[in-house]
Every structure is written in structure tokens, then in C-alpha cells.
Design an enzyme around this catalytic site. Structure first.
Site, PDB file in Angstrom:
ATOM      1  N   ASN A 236      25.807  42.034  38.365  1.00  0.00           N
ATOM      2  CA  ASN A 236      26.425  43.353  38.187  1.00  0.00           C
ATOM      3  C   ASN A 236      25.630  44.152  37.154  1.00  0.00           C
ATOM      4  OD1 ASN A 236      27.602  42.858  35.419  1.00  0.00           O
ATOM      5  ND2 ASN A 236      28.583  41.219  36.569  1.00  0.00           N
TER       6      ASN A 236
ATOM      7  N   ASP B 273      33.417  37.119  39.628  1.00  0.00           N
ATOM      8  CA  ASP B 273      34.653  36.455  40.056  1.00  0.00           C
ATOM      9  C   ASP B 273      34.372  35.343  41.059  1.00  0.00           C
ATOM     10  OD1 ASP B 273      36.328  37.972  38.474  1.00  0.00           O
ATOM     11  OD2 ASP B 273      36.380  39.606  39.933  1.00  0.00           O
TER      12      ASP B 273
ATOM     13  N   LYS C 210      14.078  29.904  49.649  1.00  0.00           N
ATOM     14  CA  LYS C 210      14.327  31.323  49.916  1.00  0.00           C
ATOM     15  C   LYS C 210      14.749  31.483  51.377  1.00  0.00           C
ATOM     16  CE  LYS C 210      12.146  35.802  49.893  1.00  0.00           C
ATOM     17  NZ  LYS C 210      10.908  36.455  50.212  1.00  0.00           N
TER      18      LYS C 210
ATOM     19  N   PRO D   4      35.788  29.927  37.661  1.00  0.00           N
ATOM     20  CA  PRO D   4      36.883  29.735  36.699  1.00  0.00           C
ATOM     21  C   PRO D   4      37.024  30.989  35.838  1.00  0.00           C
ATOM     22  CG  PRO D   4      34.937  28.489  36.038  1.00  0.00           C
ATOM     23  CD  PRO D   4      34.642  29.058  37.396  1.00  0.00           C
ATOM     24  N   ASP D   5      38.255  31.286  35.431  1.00  0.00           N
ATOM     25  CA  ASP D   5      38.467  32.430  34.544  1.00  0.00           C
ATOM     26  C   ASP D   5      38.343  31.923  33.099  1.00  0.00           C
ATOM     27  OD1 ASP D   5      39.631  34.436  32.860  1.00  0.00           O
ATOM     28  OD2 ASP D   5      40.429  35.341  34.691  1.00  0.00           O
ATOM     29  N   ILE D   6      37.244  32.281  32.464  1.00  0.00           N
ATOM     30  CA  ILE D   6      36.934  31.744  31.136  1.00  0.00           C
ATOM     31  C   ILE D   6      37.987  32.190  30.121  1.00  0.00           C
ATOM     32  CG2 ILE D   6      35.167  31.607  29.321  1.00  0.00           C
ATOM     33  CD1 ILE D   6      33.120  32.460  31.558  1.00  0.00           C
TER      34      ILE D   6
ATOM     35  N   PHE E  35      38.317  42.046  27.814  1.00  0.00           N
ATOM     36  CA  PHE E  35      37.822  43.368  28.163  1.00  0.00           C
ATOM     37  C   PHE E  35      38.200  43.645  29.605  1.00  0.00           C
ATOM     38  CE2 PHE E  35      34.975  45.911  25.464  1.00  0.00           C
ATOM     39  CZ  PHE E  35      35.152  45.213  24.282  1.00  0.00           C
TER      40      PHE E  35
ATOM     41  N   LYS F 271      46.354  43.169  33.528  1.00  0.00           N
ATOM     42  CA  LYS F 271      45.358  42.134  33.183  1.00  0.00           C
ATOM     43  C   LYS F 271      45.738  41.428  31.877  1.00  0.00           C
ATOM     44  CE  LYS F 271      41.489  43.010  34.784  1.00  0.00           C
ATOM     45  NZ  LYS F 271      40.226  43.578  35.171  1.00  0.00           N
TER      46      LYS F 271
ATOM     47  N   LYS G 202      46.285  37.434  31.936  1.00  0.00           N
ATOM     48  CA  LYS G 202      45.403  36.535  31.177  1.00  0.00           C
ATOM     49  C   LYS G 202      46.063  36.026  29.899  1.00  0.00           C
ATOM     50  CE  LYS G 202      41.361  38.254  33.339  1.00  0.00           C
ATOM     51  NZ  LYS G 202      40.065  37.734  33.686  1.00  0.00           N
TER      52      LYS G 202
HETATM   53  O1  C5P Z   1      39.582  39.906  35.794  1.00  0.00           O
HETATM   54  P1  C5P Z   1      38.480  40.646  35.134  1.00  0.00           P
HETATM   55  O2  C5P Z   1      37.112  40.132  35.486  1.00  0.00           O
HETATM   56  O3  C5P Z   1      38.512  42.131  35.279  1.00  0.00           O
HETATM   57  O4  C5P Z   1      38.735  40.375  33.589  1.00  0.00           O
HETATM   58  C1  C5P Z   1      37.878  40.808  32.598  1.00  0.00           C
HETATM   59  C2  C5P Z   1      38.004  39.982  31.376  1.00  0.00           C
HETATM   60  O5  C5P Z   1      38.089  38.595  31.695  1.00  0.00           O
HETATM   61  C3  C5P Z   1      36.786  40.102  30.492  1.00  0.00           C
HETATM   62  O6  C5P Z   1      37.198  39.868  29.177  1.00  0.00           O
HETATM   63  C4  C5P Z   1      35.908  38.992  31.021  1.00  0.00           C
HETATM   64  O7  C5P Z   1      34.942  38.573  30.067  1.00  0.00           O
HETATM   65  C5  C5P Z   1      36.919  37.914  31.324  1.00  0.00           C
HETATM   66  N1  C5P Z   1      36.575  37.036  32.464  1.00  0.00           N
HETATM   67  C6  C5P Z   1      36.317  35.703  32.227  1.00  0.00           C
HETATM   68  N2  C5P Z   1      36.045  34.872  33.272  1.00  0.00           N
HETATM   69  C7  C5P Z   1      36.029  35.329  34.531  1.00  0.00           C
HETATM   70  C8  C5P Z   1      36.303  36.680  34.795  1.00  0.00           C
HETATM   71  C9  C5P Z   1      36.554  37.514  33.731  1.00  0.00           C
HETATM   72  O8  C5P Z   1      36.315  35.278  31.079  1.00  0.00           O
HETATM   73  N3  C5P Z   1      35.774  34.505  35.510  1.00  0.00           N
END
Ligand code: C5P
Length: 412
Positions: free
Chosen positions: A227, A296, A306, A322-324, A340, A354, A358
Site C-alpha cells: 500500500n 489485511d 516469477k 493476524p490483527d497485530i 491508527f 474500530k 480492537k
Molecule cells: O483494521 P485496520 O487495518 O483499519 O486497523 C488499523 C489499525 O490496526 C492500525 O493501528 C494498524 O497498525 C493495526 N493493524 C494491525 N494488524 C493488522 C491490521 C491492522 O495491527 N493486521
């Protein structure tokens, strides 16, 4: 070149006894060139490094060195000198002088002037890096910051003793730039626009873990999903946290940025690598700030070569990363977590949702199209108390304002 805000300002320049005292002469010359009126006060040890004659020649004014100067008619020099000044600037400010300030001592003319003042006091610390890191200095800096003294620097780099680290006095031209920024109308506004005071040294001794930049999810050996995040906001927060006294670890996706001074940086590429790097360190962190634009989804099966163009468009199977942030926030002994949200529309509704999803105490939201890759930003902060706007400003200024708000929320 326009007229400097320093023009006509009555500045009391205090010089204390560090090697950097010679740079105070350069500083004095710069300030005078910009039209400031300077009165110099030197401590006894400062005079071991530079002579009052130098400052007298540069300023055209008598240099004050003694509380018991018989030439001061009513013997009230310490009150008088500080009352006629717009601000006091102490550069360099030594470990000992900061300790004396913290105790409110008045045992020489400069210390007495600082206690008797009715004007702002700004200091430029200068000392060996171990002295700067000493717990007593950390305490003293916290105390004087809480008392309203503002710190300019110190900087990192090679020191007079040959060691490398924090403690160097800011270069005179940087001190001048900082003074000009402070004196501009609303100069400290990004910091004061959040419900907190300035940042100062309010994160002293804390471990702050930050993610920044984009992630890159490979499709094959050369292509990938990523991105437009530049990493500038996260890096600015890392730099600001470090300057505010924190030990900062920055887990960074691929960016073109250089590591802020004094910050430990770990480079990662994918979301899974970022997850592993963060989870290995989250337990030791007091504050976690997830600024990274984490992908995501990743590609389920990364091709080992390739991919060739076959005439049939390939179909990529994606799996969720995974959502960190949510994982760190759910740890039993979680650090204070800041998320953020980069939205492209419906900032408020999306950001609030959000924050709930979270489970983080603070969420900083911006519009992606007004933030990504730019040098400035504006944030809306969402916390239990409601919303706070950080007005558009440079990313470093926004970073300080955000951290001042964090400091406020964690009782610093
Ligand atoms: O769900 P979204 O990506 O919009 O959420 C943004 C926030 O979650 C940011 O703080 C980003 O660093 C964190 N994030 C994360 N792991 C992910 C997706 C987002 O820590 N897989």
C-alpha cells in the site's frame, strides 16, 4: 528574509559550565544578528570555559557573574534582571544546573534568576550521555518539565569525550529555529490543542513499541501486495517518543526513511513477520502504537518462481493476516495500546467502530487521502472521554501532540 520573531526580544542568556559553553558565544551572535537584546549571565564554572569578555564584546552589554555585584544599586539584581526579560534561555544547561533547577536552589545569580523569574525558561541541556541517562537526571528533568521549564534538545551524536549518544547541546542554529517556532503565535498550538500540556520529557524511562510503514505480501519472487504508506507518521512518533525520554523500538515495514537517532529499528516485510517481531517484544512494552498500514490479507500460496503470463489471468487466493493491534490489546498484561485508522470516508463512524472492535483505549484517525505520503497530517483522537482534534501540522508536530495526549492518559 523577513524580520525574525526574535527581533526586539529581551533575552536573558544563561551560560553554565560545560564544554558546549563556547557554542553559547555563537548562539549569542546569531541572536543579536536577528535583532534580539541580550543580557548574559554566567556561572562560575562557565567562566572556566569562556570568558565574560567574549560575551561582553559580542553583546555590547556588561556580563553578570555575581550575585553580590556592588554596581547593582539596590542589590536586587536577581529580581530585576529576570523581570525585564521576555524569556530566559540557559545554553548550555549542565547536569548540575538542571539538578539545582529541580531543587529550586538560588545559590548563584543564574539559579536565583530562574527562581525569581516571571517569564518562560527554556534550557538546552548539554552533558555526557551517561549523565543524561542517570536516574537522578531523568528525575530532575521530569521535575523541571512538570514545573514548566521547556527543554530544547539535547541532540545525539559524537560527544566532546568521544562517546556517542544523547546529551549533545543542540547546534546554535537549531536552538534559534526552536526559539522562533516557540515564539510564533500559536507556536506550540499542535501540542496545546490536545487536552494536555507540551510533551517535554514526559515519557522518561518508558518502553514504547511502534509499528510503521506498509507491509509487503509476496505473490511470487518479485511481485507483491502493498500500500501507499510512507512510514513518515510512525517514524515521526518514534523520534518524538525518543526525545521525550522513552526507549523506542520501531518495527518497520519497507520504507525509504532513515532510523531516527536513538531508536532501535527492526525491519520486517510481511504482516506475519511484523506480528512475530511485535509479539516477541509486546510483553516488555509500556505503550504500543500501531501506526503501520498492515495488509489485511496475504496470498495463500506464494509462487516459488516469477509467475509467467499464460493468457489466463491468475486467481489469487487470499488468507487473512493476524490483527497485530487487537492481539496485543488482548494480552493479559497489555501495554497501553494506540491504534491508527486510515479511512477514506465516514471517519467518525468507522474510527469509533474500530476502537470498539480492537478494544484499544485510544484510536487516532485520519483520512488516508490526506495523510499517506504527505509531510503533514491532522488527526482526530477517540478515547473514553470523547474526541480531540489535532489540527493539521507537520507530522513531527502532530506526533508530539499525540504523545502528549498519550502521556496525559497514562498519568504522566
Ligand atoms: O483494521 P485496520 O487495518 O483499519 O486497523 C488499523 C489499525 O490496526 C492500525 O493501528 C494498524 O497498525 C493495526 N493493524 C494491525 N494488524 C493488522 C491490521 C491492522 O495491527 N493486521
Amino acid at each position: 528574509m523577513g524580520v525574525s520573531v526574535l527581533s526586539g526580544k529581551r533575552i536573558l542568556l544563561g551560560v553554565t559550565g560545560g564544554v558546549a559553553a563556547y557554542k553559547a558565544a555563537v548562539l549569542a551572535r546569531l541572536l543579536i544578528r536577528l535583532g534580539a537584546q541580550l543580557t548574559v549571565v554566567m556561572t562560575a564554572s562557565a567562566q572556566r570555559f569562556v570568558t565574560p569578555a567574549s560575551f561582553q564584546a559580542l553583546t555590547g552589554n556588561r556580563v553578570h557573574v555575581d550575585m553580590w555585584d556592588e554596581r547593582i544599586a539596590d542589590g536586587m539584581g536577581h529580581i530585576e534582571l529576570s523581570r525585564v526579560s521576555d524569556f530566559i534561555l540557559v545554553a548550555p544547561a549542565t547536569t548540575d544546573f538542571i539538578a539545582r533547577l529541580a531543587q529550586g536552589r538560588a545559590d548563584d545569580l543564574l539559579a536565583a534568576l530562574c527562581v525569581a523569574r516571571a517569564c518562560p525558561l527554556w534550557i538546552a541541556p548539554a552533558m555526557n550521555r551517561q549523565m543524561w541517562l542517570h536516574p537522578a537526571t531523568v528525575r530532575n528533568v521530569e521535575t523541571i518539565t512538570a514545573d514548566g521549564v521547556r527543554l530544547l534538545g539535547p541532540d545525539a551524536g559524537v560527544q566532546a569525550c568521544g562517546e556517542v549518544g544523547f546529551g549533545r547541546m543542540l547546534e546554535p542554529e537549531h536552538i534559534v529555529a526552536a526559539l522562533e517556532a516557540l515564539l510564533l503565535p500559536g507556536g506550540a498550538s499542535p501540542e496545546s490543542s490536545s487536552s494536555s500540556e507540551g510533551l517535554g520529557y514526559r515519557l522518561a524511562g518508558l518502553d514504547v513499541l511502534i509499528t510503521a510503514g506498509p507491509t509487503f505480501e509476496p505473490i511470487d519472487t518479485v511481485r507483491g501486495l502493498t500500500n501507499r504508506s510512507s512510514g513518515k507518521m510512525g517514524y515521526a512518533i518514534a523520534a518524538a517518543a525518543q526525545t521525550a525520554g522513552a526507549r523506542v523500538t520501531l518495527v518497520s515495514g519497507p520504507t525509504a526513511l532513515s532510523t531516527p537517532a536513538g531508536v532501535t529499528r527492526l525491519d520486517v516485510t510481511t504482516a506475519c513477520e511484523m506480528f512475530d517481531a511485535v509479539m516477541a517484544r509486546a510483553g516488555a512494552a509500556d505503550v504500543f502504537i500501531g501506526v503501520a498500514a498492515v495488509a489485511d490479507y496475504r496470498v495463500a500460496k506464494v509462487a516459488a518462481h516469477k509467475l509467467k503470463k499464460t493468457g489466463v489471468p491468475p486467481v489469487l487466493e487470499l488468507v487473512e493476516n493476524p490483527d497485530i493491534l487487537a492481539t496485543v490489546a488482548a494480552l493479559p498484561d497489555a501495554p497501553f495500546c494506540v491504534g491508527f485508522a486510515a479511512e477514506t470516508e465516514d471517519l467518525h463512524a468507522n474510527a469509533q467502530a474500530k476502537r470498539r472492535r480492537k478494544q484499544v483505549p485510544l484510536l487516532a484517525a485520519n483520512l488516508a487521502q490526506e495523510a499517506f505520503g504527505r509531510d503533514d497530517n491532522a488527526l482526530t483522537l477517540f478515547d473514553d472521554a470523547g474526541e480531540h482534534v489535532i489540527a493539521r501540522a507537520s507530522k513531527p508536530a502532530v506526533a508530539r501532540a499525540l504523545l502528549a495526549h498519550v502521556a496525559h492518559l497514562i498519568g504522566r
